[in-house]
Design a protein around this motif. Structure first.
Motif, PDB file in Angstrom:
ATOM      1  N   PHE A   1       0.840  -1.195   0.000  1.00 31.30           N
ATOM      2  CA  PHE A   1       0.000   0.000   0.000  1.00 31.30           C
ATOM      3  C   PHE A   1       0.878   1.249   0.000  1.00 31.30           C
ATOM      4  N   GLY A   2       1.859   1.273   0.875  1.00 32.76           N
ATOM      5  CA  GLY A   2       2.767   2.407   0.936  1.00 32.76           C
ATOM      6  C   GLY A   2       3.606   2.532  -0.319  1.00 32.76           C
ATOM      7  N   ALA A   3       4.025   1.398  -0.888  1.00 30.70           N
ATOM      8  CA  ALA A   3       4.815   1.432  -2.116  1.00 30.70           C
ATOM      9  C   ALA A   3       4.008   2.035  -3.264  1.00 30.70           C
ATOM     10  N   ALA A   4       2.734   1.645  -3.361  1.00 30.31           N
ATOM     11  CA  ALA A   4       1.871   2.195  -4.411  1.00 30.31           C
ATOM     12  C   ALA A   4       1.644   3.690  -4.206  1.00 30.31           C
ATOM     13  N   ALA A   5       1.396   4.092  -2.974  1.00 36.25           N
ATOM     14  CA  ALA A   5       1.172   5.514  -2.690  1.00 36.25           C
ATOM     15  C   ALA A   5       2.415   6.335  -3.005  1.00 36.25           C
ATOM     16  N   ALA A   6       3.586   5.777  -2.746  1.00 34.47           N
ATOM     17  CA  ALA A   6       4.826   6.500  -3.025  1.00 34.47           C
ATOM     18  C   ALA A   6       5.007   6.766  -4.508  1.00 34.47           C
ATOM     19  N   HIS A   7       4.424   5.939  -5.353  1.00 39.78           N
ATOM     20  CA  HIS A   7       4.493   6.152  -6.801  1.00 39.78           C
ATOM     21  C   HIS A   7       3.345   7.021  -7.314  1.00 39.78           C
TER      22      HIS A   7
ATOM     23  N   LYS B   1      -3.956   7.250   2.308  1.00 43.59           N
ATOM     24  CA  LYS B   1      -5.013   7.971   1.583  1.00 43.59           C
ATOM     25  C   LYS B   1      -5.340   7.280   0.253  1.00 43.59           C
ATOM     26  N   LEU B   2      -5.563   5.980   0.324  1.00 38.70           N
ATOM     27  CA  LEU B   2      -5.850   5.172  -0.851  1.00 38.70           C
ATOM     28  C   LEU B   2      -7.308   4.711  -0.859  1.00 38.70           C
TER      29      LEU B   2
END
Length: 263
Positions: free
Chosen positions: A21-27, A53-54
């Motif tokens: 989740f954090g990896a996706a948000a970082a992109h 915030k996803l």
């Protein structure tokens, strides 16, 4: 412009599920989807969604015993109670994750199975599921899945799914238009997308024929994203593909759609 959702069951395999989740948000992704969230407590997933915030765009109903080859329950005569329990579990997670789109998997055609009985069972289960979710804000989607990836999957063409949706007649039962599966089974992607657009509740993409990044292979999925934009599609486009190397290395194509490419 289409809104991309990272499918965390397929990409970001470099890290454990909760870290994806954090990896996706970082992109720069604002939404995610996954096959089955049930291996983790719903509260843990919800916490990650809030933290980053996803939006949870989509997940599937429990498919039965995946380890024993089951790929859905909804069209299996004699498994109606199992399907009802699967729906209960999915709706429990959907409420916790504030997910508004659920994929109903039909199941496999066993050797010698009566496909007419399967069709009747599917319609009956879908009508019950639609009655259960009417007015809830939840959309149920059906996906045609090609027989190369899942042999004997019951719903494998868009014509079959359209017929089922028409027969059920519920406004919140829609098509999950996976352009990878559509290319393998039927082709003519632009014209079929245009024709099926009024039924479409969710879209997924992957490159053909190897199911890698959507900018690779025989089908121009980036052109098809423009087609969806022209048609006025406002939902999410799930990235359900196998990165050729690392997830980050294969995201350059997505910069146009607001994804930040980082090594």
């Amino acid at each position: 412009m289409p809104k991309l959702a990272a499918n965390l069951s397929w990409i970001y395999q470099e890290v454990p599920l909760l870290q994806r989740f954090g990896a996706a948000a970082a992109h720069g992704f604002e939404a995610v989807e996954m096959l089955f969230p049930y291996e983790l407590p719903a509260a843990d997933i919800a916490a990650e969604l809030r933290k980053h915030k996803l939006v949870q765009a989509l997940f599937n109903l429990p498919p039965g015993d995946w380890s024993k080859g089951e790929r859905g329950l909804a069209a299996l005569p004699g498994r109606e109670a199992d399907f009802a329990a699967a729906l209960d579990k999915a709706l429990e997670y959907a409420e916790a994750l504030e997910c508004r789109t659920l994929h109903v998997m039909s199941g496999l055609i066993a050797p010698g199975a009566d496909t007419t009985a399967m069709h009747r069972t599917f319609l009956s289960n879908l009508r019950k599921a639609c009655n259960r979710t009417a007015g809830s804000g939840v959309t149920l989607v059906l996906e045609p899945i090609n027989h190369r990836d899942i042999p004997s999957y019951f719903t494998h063409t868009t014509d079959q799914v359209k017929k089922i949706i028409d027969e059920v007649g519920a406004p919140h039962l829609k098509l999950q238009l996976d352009l990878y599966h559509l290319q393998v089974t039927e082709g003519d992607l632009t014209r079929r997308t245009e024709r099926l657009f009024p039924l479409t509740g969710h879209v997924q993409i992957a490159g053909n024929p190897d199911r890698n990044e959507p900018d690779l292979g025989e089908a121009n999925h980036l052109y098809l994203l423009d087609v969806l934009d022209r048609l006025g599609y406002r939902g999410y486009v799930g990235l359900e593909y196998k990165p050729r190397t690392t997830t980050a290395a294969g995201l350059g194509w997505a910069a146009k759609y607001g994804i930040k490419v980082r090594a």
